[in-house]
Enzyme design. Structure first.
Site, PDB file in Angstrom:
ATOM      1  N   GLY A  20      32.468 -13.988   6.333  1.00  7.89           N
ATOM      2  CA  GLY A  20      33.569 -13.083   6.636  1.00  7.89           C
ATOM      3  C   GLY A  20      34.822 -13.880   6.921  1.00  7.89           C
ATOM      4  N   ALA A  23      33.735 -15.848  10.238  1.00 11.55           N
ATOM      5  CA  ALA A  23      32.322 -16.082  10.545  1.00 11.55           C
ATOM      6  C   ALA A  23      31.519 -16.368   9.285  1.00 11.55           C
ATOM      7  CB  ALA A  23      31.728 -14.881  11.267  1.00 11.55           C
ATOM      8  N   LYS A  41      24.882 -15.977  13.245  1.00 13.81           N
ATOM      9  CA  LYS A  41      26.272 -15.689  12.921  1.00 13.81           C
ATOM     10  C   LYS A  41      27.113 -16.728  13.638  1.00 13.81           C
ATOM     11  CE  LYS A  41      29.642 -11.947  12.794  1.00 13.81           C
ATOM     12  NZ  LYS A  41      29.835 -10.496  13.060  1.00 13.81           N
ATOM     13  N   ASP A 135      33.151   0.780  12.453  1.00 11.29           N
ATOM     14  CA  ASP A 135      33.116   0.081  11.163  1.00 11.29           C
ATOM     15  C   ASP A 135      31.779   0.326  10.473  1.00 11.29           C
ATOM     16  OD1 ASP A 135      34.224  -1.440   9.112  1.00 11.29           O
ATOM     17  OD2 ASP A 135      33.509  -3.342   9.953  1.00 11.29           O
TER      18      ASP A 135
END
Length: 163
Positions: A20, A23, A41, A135
């Site tokens: 991302g 991340a 993560k 989200d």
């Protein structure tokens, strides 16, 4: 009860499985746990500096929530300037990747119903706990090899009690 290691030496990274803005998600093994598979993560704290509150909130929320359809963090700790969030490995991947690679014309209706039921169960629990996800999308709905559905990525979640 087993405590996951709070040090990078307790894990061996195998592959990058997602990326991302700030991340990277890795498939890894937890060495003290007989090499059980986990996801890590790794959040760049320098890139996420403007969103540090979101990073902190996501890690806290993931570690406190307990529901069969919510991806729970095993632990989190810093490695240099990165925050590592150690989570269960969801071998099926995201619903987005499943649809893209296996269902180019969309999921069959019975599959949609099953995924929605589990996702709505997770959202109901979140709302009961005073949180809003904000989200929900196919990329944040994960599945394991048994078809278990878990809602993930609480980086933009909010408490309904925030002003």
């Amino acid at each position: 009860m087993f405590q996951y290691p709070l040090d990078s030496k307790g894990y061996q990274i195998l592959d990058e499985i997602g990326r991302g803005a700030s991340a990277i998600v890795y498939k890894a093994i937890c060495l003290p746990m007989n090499s059980s598979t986990v996801a890590i993560k790794s959040i760049d704290l320098d890139q996420a500096k403007a969103d540090f509150d979101n990073v902190r909130r996501e890690a806290k929320i993931m570690s406190l929530l307990s529901h069969p359809n919510i991806l729970k963090a095993h632990c989190f700790f810093t490695v240099d300037r990165r925050l590592w969030v150690v989570m269960p490995f969801m071998s099926g991947g995201s619903l987005q990747s499943i649809i893209t690679s296996n269902f180019p014309d969309g999921l069959p209706e019975p599959c949609i119903a099953a995924v929605l039921k589990e996702t709505l169960s997770a959202l109901s629990y979140l709302h009961d706990q005073g949180h809003i996800h904000r989200d929900v999308k196919a990329g944040n709905i994960l599945m394991d090899s048994n078809g278990s559905v878990k809602l993930a990525d609480f980086g933009v979640s909010a408490s309904i009690y925030e002003s």
